[in-house]
Design a protein around this motif. Sequence first.
Motif, PDB file in Angstrom:
ATOM      1  N   PRO A  25       1.053  -1.391  -0.392  1.00 57.62           N
ATOM      2  CA  PRO A  25       0.236   0.062   0.204  1.00 57.62           C
ATOM      3  C   PRO A  25       0.890   1.025  -0.323  1.00 57.62           C
ATOM      4  N   ALA A  26       2.136   1.119  -0.222  1.00 61.56           N
ATOM      5  CA  ALA A  26       3.047   2.189   0.046  1.00 61.56           C
ATOM      6  C   ALA A  26       3.489   2.600  -0.786  1.00 61.56           C
ATOM      7  N   LEU A  27       3.463   1.422  -2.359  1.00 64.37           N
ATOM      8  CA  LEU A  27       3.811   1.963  -3.624  1.00 64.37           C
ATOM      9  C   LEU A  27       2.270   2.904  -4.058  1.00 64.37           C
ATOM     10  N   VAL A  28       1.180   2.351  -2.852  1.00 65.80           N
ATOM     11  CA  VAL A  28      -0.071   2.979  -3.958  1.00 65.80           C
ATOM     12  C   VAL A  28      -0.517   4.590  -3.248  1.00 65.80           C
ATOM     13  N   LEU A  29       0.333   4.642  -2.145  1.00 66.97           N
ATOM     14  CA  LEU A  29      -0.347   6.172  -1.641  1.00 66.97           C
ATOM     15  C   LEU A  29       1.622   7.082  -2.155  1.00 66.97           C
ATOM     16  N   LEU A  30       2.772   6.419  -2.466  1.00 67.46           N
ATOM     17  CA  LEU A  30       3.431   7.076  -3.355  1.00 67.46           C
ATOM     18  C   LEU A  30       3.493   7.512  -4.384  1.00 67.46           C
ATOM     19  N   PHE A 140      11.500   8.761   1.487  1.00 72.32           N
ATOM     20  CA  PHE A 140      12.009  10.822   2.032  1.00 72.32           C
ATOM     21  C   PHE A 140      11.133  10.377   0.780  1.00 72.32           C
ATOM     22  N   ILE A 141      10.573  10.662  -0.505  1.00 77.12           N
ATOM     23  CA  ILE A 141      10.026  11.185  -1.498  1.00 77.12           C
ATOM     24  C   ILE A 141       8.200  11.118  -0.803  1.00 77.12           C
ATOM     25  N   LEU A 142       8.273  10.028  -0.358  1.00 80.80           N
ATOM     26  CA  LEU A 142       7.001   9.762   0.040  1.00 80.80           C
ATOM     27  C   LEU A 142       6.018  10.797   0.867  1.00 80.80           C
ATOM     28  N   PHE A 143       7.582  11.074   2.615  1.00 80.99           N
ATOM     29  CA  PHE A 143       7.454  12.039   3.227  1.00 80.99           C
ATOM     30  C   PHE A 143       6.633  13.698   3.065  1.00 80.99           C
ATOM     31  N   ILE A 144       7.877  13.664   1.330  1.00 82.17           N
ATOM     32  CA  ILE A 144       7.759  15.063   1.221  1.00 82.17           C
ATOM     33  C   ILE A 144       6.476  15.155   0.633  1.00 82.17           C
ATOM     34  N   SER A 145       6.100  14.385  -0.167  1.00 82.13           N
ATOM     35  CA  SER A 145       4.830  14.371  -1.063  1.00 82.13           C
ATOM     36  C   SER A 145       3.637  13.785  -0.661  1.00 82.13           C
ATOM     37  N   PHE A 146       3.704  13.780   0.210  1.00 81.17           N
ATOM     38  CA  PHE A 146       2.474  12.855   1.075  1.00 81.17           C
ATOM     39  C   PHE A 146       1.185  13.889   0.583  1.00 81.17           C
ATOM     40  N   PHE A 147       0.187  13.410  -0.403  1.00 84.89           N
ATOM     41  CA  PHE A 147      -0.319  14.535  -0.425  1.00 84.89           C
ATOM     42  C   PHE A 147      -1.508  15.151   0.167  1.00 84.89           C
ATOM     43  N   LEU A 161       5.917  10.844  11.248  1.00 84.52           N
ATOM     44  CA  LEU A 161       5.730  10.891  10.031  1.00 84.52           C
ATOM     45  C   LEU A 161       7.008   9.421   9.275  1.00 84.52           C
ATOM     46  N   LEU A 162       8.127   9.750   9.485  1.00 80.23           N
ATOM     47  CA  LEU A 162       8.803   9.225   8.481  1.00 80.23           C
ATOM     48  C   LEU A 162       8.924   7.528   8.716  1.00 80.23           C
ATOM     49  N   PRO A 163       8.234   7.369  10.902  1.00 81.89           N
ATOM     50  CA  PRO A 163       8.946   5.534  11.333  1.00 81.89           C
ATOM     51  C   PRO A 163       7.204   5.143  10.640  1.00 81.89           C
ATOM     52  N   GLN A 164       6.481   5.683  10.407  1.00 82.99           N
ATOM     53  CA  GLN A 164       5.360   5.383   9.503  1.00 82.99           C
ATOM     54  C   GLN A 164       5.133   4.969   8.608  1.00 82.99           C
ATOM     55  N   ILE A 165       6.102   5.527   7.505  1.00 78.36           N
ATOM     56  CA  ILE A 165       5.876   5.683   6.560  1.00 78.36           C
ATOM     57  C   ILE A 165       6.905   4.496   5.959  1.00 78.36           C
ATOM     58  N   GLU A 166       7.590   4.205   6.900  1.00 82.24           N
ATOM     59  CA  GLU A 166       8.508   2.614   7.085  1.00 82.24           C
ATOM     60  C   GLU A 166       8.192   1.639   6.728  1.00 82.24           C
ATOM     61  N   ARG A 167       7.190   1.222   8.549  1.00 82.91           N
ATOM     62  CA  ARG A 167       6.516   0.371   8.128  1.00 82.91           C
ATOM     63  C   ARG A 167       5.501   0.144   7.482  1.00 82.91           C
ATOM     64  N   LEU A 168       4.817   1.446   7.213  1.00 84.55           N
ATOM     65  CA  LEU A 168       4.289   0.619   6.171  1.00 84.55           C
ATOM     66  C   LEU A 168       4.869   0.108   4.657  1.00 84.55           C
ATOM     67  N   PHE A 169       5.938   0.183   4.933  1.00 85.95           N
ATOM     68  CA  PHE A 169       6.312   0.104   3.572  1.00 85.95           C
ATOM     69  C   PHE A 169       6.826  -1.311   3.489  1.00 85.95           C
ATOM     70  N   GLN A 170       7.570  -1.248   5.016  1.00 84.14           N
ATOM     71  CA  GLN A 170       7.596  -3.113   5.706  1.00 84.14           C
ATOM     72  C   GLN A 170       6.344  -4.048   5.775  1.00 84.14           C
ATOM     73  N   GLY A 171       5.698  -3.994   5.136  1.00 82.71           N
ATOM     74  CA  GLY A 171       4.442  -4.293   5.279  1.00 82.71           C
ATOM     75  C   GLY A 171       3.505  -4.129   6.664  1.00 82.71           C
ATOM     76  N   GLN A 172       3.570  -3.683   7.284  1.00 80.49           N
ATOM     77  CA  GLN A 172       3.189  -4.162   8.922  1.00 80.49           C
ATOM     78  C   GLN A 172       1.875  -3.773   8.724  1.00 80.49           C
TER      79      GLN A 172
END
Length: 188
Positions: A25-30, A140-147, A161-172
């Motif tokens: 889902p992180a890739l969808v957000l990105l 980094f890109i998602l952190f800055i560009s999160f629409f 926010l960055l720890p939440q984004i990293e957890r999202l990319f890890q598939g938690q």
Amino acid sequence: MIFNSLAYMLLLFLSRLVLPLTTAPALVLLSSSIIFYIFAGPFDFIIFASSLIFNWLIAIAVRGTQPRILVAVIFNLGLLFFFKYADFFFSLQFEAEKTTSSFIDLALPLGISFYTFQILSYHIDVARGHASEATKLQHFILFISFFPQLVAGPIVRSYCLLPQIERLFQGQRKKIYLLSFGFSLIIL
């Protein structure tokens, strides 16, 4: 795009259809965030993407607290200053020369003030040790560009926010009560 607009609800609905089908889902957000910025226009996207890439290079290449902050502040505030005040200085120059065909119009890129200060807060937080660096470029890109945040603010500190984004990319796994709380806030 306002949170209670039809366009946002459509994007939310479409992402909800895609999220169960994908494991990322992180890739969808990105991709949604990047597409959102592309719709602002090619000029705005090129400035935004250039700023992201240059700031990522600052993050990986410049070590030390003072040099990193100095380079980040000079680049980012220089970029912001150029787009906000170049028209003013060009008009002063042409008035002094008394030329008549002197109108230069630089368009102000969408959200440049917001993402400039968001990036600066990231560099300052990391340099001072308040937050850890983004481990990958896509984080980094998602952190800055999160629409949703880019449109309505506020500037979010990277340690929030960055720890939440990293957890999202890890598939938690997503917590249902947090999802329902988020949807409730959107509906309100």
